[in-house]
Write a protein that holds these residues in place. Structure first.
Motif, PDB file in Angstrom:
ATOM      1  N   GLN A 174     -39.114  37.630 -16.995  1.00 29.05           N
ATOM      2  CA  GLN A 174     -38.312  38.786 -16.597  1.00 29.05           C
ATOM      3  C   GLN A 174     -37.518  39.324 -17.783  1.00 29.05           C
ATOM      4  OE1 GLN A 174     -35.921  37.351 -13.257  1.00 29.05           O
ATOM      5  NE2 GLN A 174     -37.382  38.254 -11.815  1.00 29.05           N
ATOM      6  N   GLN A 175     -37.170  40.604 -17.674  1.00 26.38           N
ATOM      7  CA  GLN A 175     -36.398  41.280 -18.722  1.00 26.38           C
ATOM      8  C   GLN A 175     -35.307  42.119 -18.062  1.00 26.38           C
ATOM      9  OE1 GLN A 175     -37.937  44.976 -20.905  1.00 26.38           O
ATOM     10  NE2 GLN A 175     -38.161  43.405 -22.493  1.00 26.38           N
ATOM     11  N   THR A 193     -35.005  39.383 -22.802  1.00 27.97           N
ATOM     12  CA  THR A 193     -36.260  38.897 -22.241  1.00 27.97           C
ATOM     13  C   THR A 193     -36.265  37.376 -22.240  1.00 27.97           C
ATOM     14  OG1 THR A 193     -37.354  40.830 -23.222  1.00 27.97           O
ATOM     15  CG2 THR A 193     -38.767  39.074 -22.378  1.00 27.97           C
ATOM     16  N   LEU A 194     -36.583  36.785 -21.099  1.00 28.40           N
ATOM     17  CA  LEU A 194     -36.548  35.328 -20.967  1.00 28.40           C
ATOM     18  C   LEU A 194     -37.954  34.736 -21.014  1.00 28.40           C
ATOM     19  CD1 LEU A 194     -34.710  32.867 -20.449  1.00 28.40           C
ATOM     20  CD2 LEU A 194     -35.167  33.173 -18.012  1.00 28.40           C
ATOM     21  N   THR A 205     -32.329  27.263 -23.437  1.00 27.80           N
ATOM     22  CA  THR A 205     -33.433  28.127 -23.024  1.00 27.80           C
ATOM     23  C   THR A 205     -33.966  28.908 -24.212  1.00 27.80           C
ATOM     24  OG1 THR A 205     -34.054  29.798 -21.406  1.00 27.80           O
ATOM     25  CG2 THR A 205     -31.945  30.071 -22.455  1.00 27.80           C
ATOM     26  N   HIS A 206     -35.061  29.659 -23.988  1.00 30.42           N
ATOM     27  CA  HIS A 206     -35.679  30.495 -25.022  1.00 30.42           C
ATOM     28  C   HIS A 206     -35.634  31.942 -24.552  1.00 30.42           C
ATOM     29  CE1 HIS A 206     -38.383  26.873 -26.415  1.00 30.42           C
ATOM     30  NE2 HIS A 206     -37.088  26.595 -26.414  1.00 30.42           N
ATOM     31  N   PHE A 207     -35.057  32.813 -25.354  1.00 27.12           N
ATOM     32  CA  PHE A 207     -34.956  34.216 -24.945  1.00 27.12           C
ATOM     33  C   PHE A 207     -34.798  35.113 -26.155  1.00 27.12           C
ATOM     34  CE2 PHE A 207     -30.763  32.458 -25.188  1.00 27.12           C
ATOM     35  CZ  PHE A 207     -29.939  33.462 -25.649  1.00 27.12           C
ATOM     36  N   ASN A 208     -35.037  36.411 -25.940  1.00 27.75           N
ATOM     37  CA  ASN A 208     -34.957  37.414 -26.997  1.00 27.75           C
ATOM     38  C   ASN A 208     -33.991  38.512 -26.568  1.00 27.75           C
ATOM     39  OD1 ASN A 208     -36.559  38.412 -29.596  1.00 27.75           O
ATOM     40  ND2 ASN A 208     -36.192  40.207 -28.341  1.00 27.75           N
ATOM     41  N   ILE A 209     -33.160  38.967 -27.501  1.00 29.37           N
ATOM     42  CA  ILE A 209     -32.241  40.080 -27.234  1.00 29.37           C
ATOM     43  C   ILE A 209     -32.524  41.189 -28.235  1.00 29.37           C
ATOM     44  CG2 ILE A 209     -29.851  40.850 -27.087  1.00 29.37           C
ATOM     45  CD1 ILE A 209     -29.022  38.011 -26.511  1.00 29.37           C
ATOM     46  N   TYR A 223     -34.240  36.159 -31.646  1.00 28.32           N
ATOM     47  CA  TYR A 223     -34.883  35.273 -30.690  1.00 28.32           C
ATOM     48  C   TYR A 223     -34.195  33.920 -30.785  1.00 28.32           C
ATOM     49  CZ  TYR A 223     -38.378  32.139 -28.656  1.00 28.32           C
ATOM     50  OH  TYR A 223     -39.003  31.178 -27.912  1.00 28.32           O
ATOM     51  N   PHE A 224     -33.827  33.342 -29.625  1.00 23.68           N
ATOM     52  CA  PHE A 224     -33.062  32.105 -29.581  1.00 23.68           C
ATOM     53  C   PHE A 224     -33.845  30.992 -28.890  1.00 23.68           C
ATOM     54  CE2 PHE A 224     -29.992  35.498 -29.792  1.00 23.68           C
ATOM     55  CZ  PHE A 224     -28.938  35.012 -30.553  1.00 23.68           C
ATOM     56  N   GLU A 225     -33.824  29.810 -29.479  1.00 19.26           N
ATOM     57  CA  GLU A 225     -34.245  28.589 -28.809  1.00 19.26           C
ATOM     58  C   GLU A 225     -33.013  27.701 -28.789  1.00 19.26           C
ATOM     59  OE1 GLU A 225     -37.704  26.971 -30.724  1.00 19.26           O
ATOM     60  OE2 GLU A 225     -39.011  28.580 -30.006  1.00 19.26           O
TER      61      GLU A 225
END
Length: 371
Positions: A275-276, A252-253, A236-240, A211-213
């Motif tokens: 959205q993903q 996932t954003l 941004t914040h999102f997960n891969i 997970y990235f911030e």
């Protein structure tokens, strides 16, 4: 636990005034309850459980096992997976999943590999500065946290790459020199520059899940590369999720926007919050999702939405470092619910068994799934 104390805790739980310690105590009691010791019958326990869950503020009146509406009987919030209309309580005379076979959950552990190949066990390393590269100081602030300092002072033209690798049942958190915050899930590997100075793009490599911030820097896009795709962002914040044993790669954003590009084809998709993107068989699709499900692992939970037993067991295998086997046909029904990642495996398996769709046999670190 005495009957009077138990009733008092039920009342506080219903009113939403339980402390975290009291919630844990009540939950643990349910997992181990004995009708003879408490003086409460199974019927009464079920009735109290239904009322408590139904009236808890902010909670749904029922969980769903896909295709079947089900009523909660006594499994308390935070340990639910989904239960059938006929909740099956363990007979106190039966031992069920024996405690002797219990397996502890994962924890903060990882290995840091420096540019010169030196490997540092982050779990064993003492807090404070653990390494330096040029003018970069690498500091372990606490168990599970790593920070890069003075990254802007790296001499021009010198790029040193580091890698953090987590084993099965491990996780780690790192603050990169640009301020980007990265949570790394189990069985994952993350490679990144020790400094982004003099680089037009901030490029990192991921295998597994993170997970990235991302720290905002319009002049220097942040790019995450996996084996099959590239994610480009400004802040941004999102997960891969790019585990090799999963059937697809999911991005996932939660905040901002990202551009997802396939490595093998000239295909680009833009994600908006909620959205993903799903990459499967070299096809990239977009769907609306609850982003909190994707980051549940980072917040200390397994959270399932129409997830099959096989999909659930893949997650448990990585976090508990277990081997999973199957005996006979296994249900393909989807399950909904949430359970803490910090429960021993016997508690998680007990919650899954409460759905009536599956049973388990534990021997050492091998868990066999049975109908």
């Amino acid at each position: 636990m005495e009957k009077k104390q138990l009733k008092g805790l039920f009342k506080k739980y219903h009113e939403g005034t339980c402390t975290e310690e009291e919630k844990t105590l009540l939950e643990n009691w349910y997992l181990q309850y004995n009708e003879h010791e408490t003086g409460l019958s199974t019927r009464k326990i079920g009735a109290v459980g239904r009322r408590i869950f139904r009236e808890l503020p902010g909670n749904e009146s029922s969980f769903l096992r896909i295709g079947v509406v089900i009523t909660l009987a006594a499994v308390l919030i935070g340990l639910l997976i989904s239960v059938t209309v006929k909740l099956i309580f363990d007979d106190p005379s039966k031992k069920g999943i024996a405690a002797v076979h219990d397996i502890s959950p994962g924890s903060n552990k990882a290995v840091l590999t420096l540019a010169d190949g030196e490997r540092i066990d982050l779990k064993k390393a003492v807090n404070g500065e653990i390494a330096s590269q040029g003018n970069i100081r690498i500091v372990k602030n606490a168990d599970g946290e790593l920070t890069y300092r003075n990254g802007r002072n790296m001499p021009p033209g010198e790029t040193l790459f580091n890698t953090i690798s987590t084993p099965n049942s491990g996780q780690w958190f790192v603050v990169l020199p640009d301020g980007t915050r990265v949570w790394l899930n189990n069985t994952s590997s993350f490679t990144y520059p020790a400094s982004f100075v003099d680089q037009k793009e901030r490029v990192v490599q991921l295998s597994g899940e993170a997970y990235f911030e991302v720290a905002k820097d319009k002049a220097h896009p942040f790019i995450v590369r996996t084996s099959q795709q590239e994610i480009r962002v400004l802040g941004t914040h999102f997960n891969i999720n790019s585990f090799a044993d999963e059937l697809s790669v999911k991005t996932t954003l939660l905040e901002g926007s990202v551009k997802v590009m396939l490595s093998a084809r000239q295909v680009t998709k833009i994600l908006r919050p909620g959205q993903q993107s799903v990459l499967s068989d070299n096809n990239l699709t977009i769907r609306a999702v609850d982003p909190q499900q994707a980051v549940a692992w980072k917040n200390g939970y397994f959270r399932f939405n129409n997830e099959t037993i096989r999909g659930i067991m893949r997650q448990l295998a990585r976090w508990y470092d277990i081997e999973v086997g199957y005996e006979g046909p296994v249900s393909t029904e989807g399950l909904n619910g949430k359970v803490s990642r910090y429960k021993n495996i016997s508690q998680v398996l007990k919650a899954l068994e409460a759905t009536g769709t599956v049973r388990f046999k534990v021997a050492g670190r091998r868990v066999t799934v049975m109908k």
